[in-house]
Design a protein around this motif. Structure first.
Motif, PDB file in Angstrom:
ATOM      1  N   TRP A 244      27.643  -6.774 -14.798  1.00  0.00           N
ATOM      2  CA  TRP A 244      27.830  -6.993 -13.384  1.00  0.00           C
ATOM      3  C   TRP A 244      28.122  -5.727 -12.728  1.00  0.00           C
TER       4      TRP A 244
ATOM      5  N   SER B 145      21.984  -6.218  -6.971  1.00  0.00           N
ATOM      6  CA  SER B 145      21.287  -7.459  -7.636  1.00  0.00           C
ATOM      7  C   SER B 145      20.264  -6.997  -8.417  1.00  0.00           C
TER       8      SER B 145
ATOM      9  N   GLN C  22      12.627  -5.767  -5.553  1.00  0.00           N
ATOM     10  CA  GLN C  22      13.461  -5.886  -7.129  1.00  0.00           C
ATOM     11  C   GLN C  22      12.522  -6.132  -8.025  1.00  0.00           C
TER      12      GLN C  22
ATOM     13  N   LYS D 172      23.537  -8.128 -12.810  1.00  0.00           N
ATOM     14  CA  LYS D 172      24.049  -9.137 -11.620  1.00  0.00           C
ATOM     15  C   LYS D 172      24.780  -8.373 -10.644  1.00  0.00           C
ATOM     16  N   ASN D 173      25.245  -9.007  -9.449  1.00  0.00           N
ATOM     17  CA  ASN D 173      25.819  -8.224  -8.557  1.00  0.00           C
ATOM     18  C   ASN D 173      27.315  -8.979  -8.125  1.00  0.00           C
TER      19      ASN D 173
ATOM     20  N   ASP E  53      22.823 -14.150  -6.405  1.00  0.00           N
ATOM     21  CA  ASP E  53      21.484 -13.617  -6.534  1.00  0.00           C
ATOM     22  C   ASP E  53      21.123 -13.538  -8.172  1.00  0.00           C
TER      23      ASP E  53
ATOM     24  N   GLY F 101      19.257 -11.474  -9.948  1.00  0.00           N
ATOM     25  CA  GLY F 101      19.391 -10.035 -10.458  1.00  0.00           C
ATOM     26  C   GLY F 101      18.270 -10.050 -11.426  1.00  0.00           C
TER      27      GLY F 101
ATOM     28  N   ILE G 229      15.999  -5.831  -2.220  1.00  0.00           N
ATOM     29  CA  ILE G 229      17.534  -6.024  -2.486  1.00  0.00           C
ATOM     30  C   ILE G 229      18.037  -4.508  -1.910  1.00  0.00           C
TER      31      ILE G 229
END
Length: 451
Positions: A206, A210, A225, A263-264, A270, A272, A445
């Motif tokens: 994390w 994203s 992305q 991941k965000n 999202d 990711g 993104i």
């Protein structure tokens, strides 16, 4: 039952509000068992990272400068997090111990590691789960390199005794118990080690974006992305300077065949980017990403019948080795070879290298091309598509960019080109735009980073 290991970066744990987001994410899926935190990062663009201040504290002590004012910045950050989270943890006691240790000459590695350590204590208390000190489970040998066997034994034993736990990233200890750190970004390595040693189904990393982007957003406007990327593609892009996970950070989970999901924290809904071992539908999309670096010098060597002269390239490489110069790439033909060297490696040794190559190898000609940039176009789908190279070179031609060097590896997932420094940004945009029609259904993104 499915098991997920989560790692949260510094921007994800920079203040109490971010801690609250992390708590919601962690408990949103019962499969999330272990969490690896970094030290608090920047809260905004003009803020500081705790690890940087800890390094500064160590520098003050080494120089005989009182660290009270600098350490106060650290104390205030952690105290505010504990106060705003309203948890029952006397963080000041831990801060006093760290300060006392630093004043008594604790090592640079010890200083740097305390950011993760303190954040781990707070996070464990806030989540109400176990705290496992990384010094007890991440083991280094006496040479300062990771002891994989000892780490595996310690990790498996400790993790088997906890249903859920926090393990701080970035550091471990040597056989004498001294704190040893990984290089910067080492929390990613810790997370990967934890995931590998419990044979996790997924390793979540994390951060504040994203997923990965197909190109540097400072060069390409709103690049698309990357939904999926293989470990091989990741390695090619990271080697050419893309801001992706370093090979060391993914090696443990790569060996275990565990996928990584970037991941965000600020947008957990999202999807990711997934880093996977292989992609069956790689032929659907040609390009995965574009990356590159500036400031190279190319030494181009030509000699008739070079291919019949045994040891020619070995002589060239020996000259580089004797002058402590590493090379980036070495494309060759029947009668020619090019040595690509980063200017940071070359320094003031160019004339010496050329003279020694001339004397030892007796080439027909040596031509030096300074101010060069390298661009890597990477994609597993390239091996199954016709005309990829033509498309790249046509795009560069239309942008009025002269290609000075071409190289394609045997894996066929990377085409490397050399162009002038001044054409670097234009070249990346030209290549990206030539393939963008394949990605019209992908949403770009944006970073939410304060860094």
């Amino acid at each position: 039952m499915k098991t997920i290991v989560t790692k949260f970066g510094g921007s994800s744990l920079s203040d109490a509000n971010q801690f609250k987001k992390v708590k919601n994410i962690f408990f949103a899926d019962e499969a999330r068992k272990f969490i690896v935190p970094s030290a608090p990062g920047k809260r905004h663009s003009k803020d500081f990272k705790i690890t940087d201040v800890l390094y500064l504290c160590h520098g003050h002590i080494q120089s005989g400068i009182p660290l009270d004012d600098v350490f106060k910045l650290i104390s205030e950050r952690y105290e505010s997090i504990v106060e705003e989270l309203n948890i029952d943890l006397n963080i000041q006691n831990y801060l006093n111990i760290v300060k006392e240790d630093l004043e008594n000459g604790a090592s640079k590695d010890y200083a740097a590691s305390r950011g993760e350590y303190l954040n781990g204590l707070i996070l464990a208390e806030y989540l109400g789960i176990d705290f496992i000190d990384a010094k007890d489970v991440i083991k280094f040998n006496r040479y300062g390199t990771l002891d994989n066997k000892a780490t595996e034994l310690k990790l498996k034993d400790a993790l088997s005794k906890s249903e859920k736990a926090v393990i701080p990233g970035f550091y471990g200890s040597d056989p004498e118990g001294n704190i040893v750190t990984f290089s910067r970004g080492g929390s990613d390595v810790t997370g990967a080690l934890v995931a590998a040693n419990i044979n996790a189904d997924l390793y979540e990393n994390w951060t504040d974006v994203s997923g990965f982007l197909m190109a540097d957003p400072k060069i390409v406007d709103h690049p698309m992305q990357i939904k999926e990327i293989t470990y091989r593609e990741l390695r090619e892009l990271s080697y050419m300077g893309a801001s992706v996970l370093h090979e060391e950070a993914v090696f443990p989970v790569r060996n275990a065949g565990i996928p990584i999901n970037i991941k965000n924290t600020n947008a957990p809904e999202d999807s990711g980017t997934f880093i996977i071992s292989s992609r069956e539908n790689s032929s659907n999309k040609t390009l995965t990403g574009i990356a590159g670096k500036k400031n190279f010098t190319v030494i181009s060597i030509e000699k008739a019948m070079m291919n019949t002269e045994l040891g020619f390239c070995r002589k060239v490489l020996s000259i580089l080795e004797q002058n402590n110069v590493s090379f980036e790439n070495m494309p060759s033909g029947i009668d020619s070879v090019c040595v690509v060297i980063s200017d940071s490696e070359l320094k003031n040794k160019l004339e010496i290298l050329v003279d020694e190559i001339q004397r030892s190898c007796n080439p027909d000609s040596i031509v030096v091309h300074p101010n060069m940039a390298l661009i890597a176009t990477v994609g597993a789908g390239m091996a199954n598509k016709k005309g990829v190279a033509v498309k790249i070179f046509d795009a560069l031609s239309q942008a009025d960019i002269n290609v000075r060097m071409i190289d394609q590896g045997s894996s066929e997932i990377n085409i490397l080109i050399g162009i002038e420094n001044e054409d670097f940004e234009k070249g990346i945009n030209a290549i990206y735009n030539s393939f963008s029609d394949e990605y019209l259904n992908v949403v770009p993104i944006k970073s939410t980073s304060a860094n």
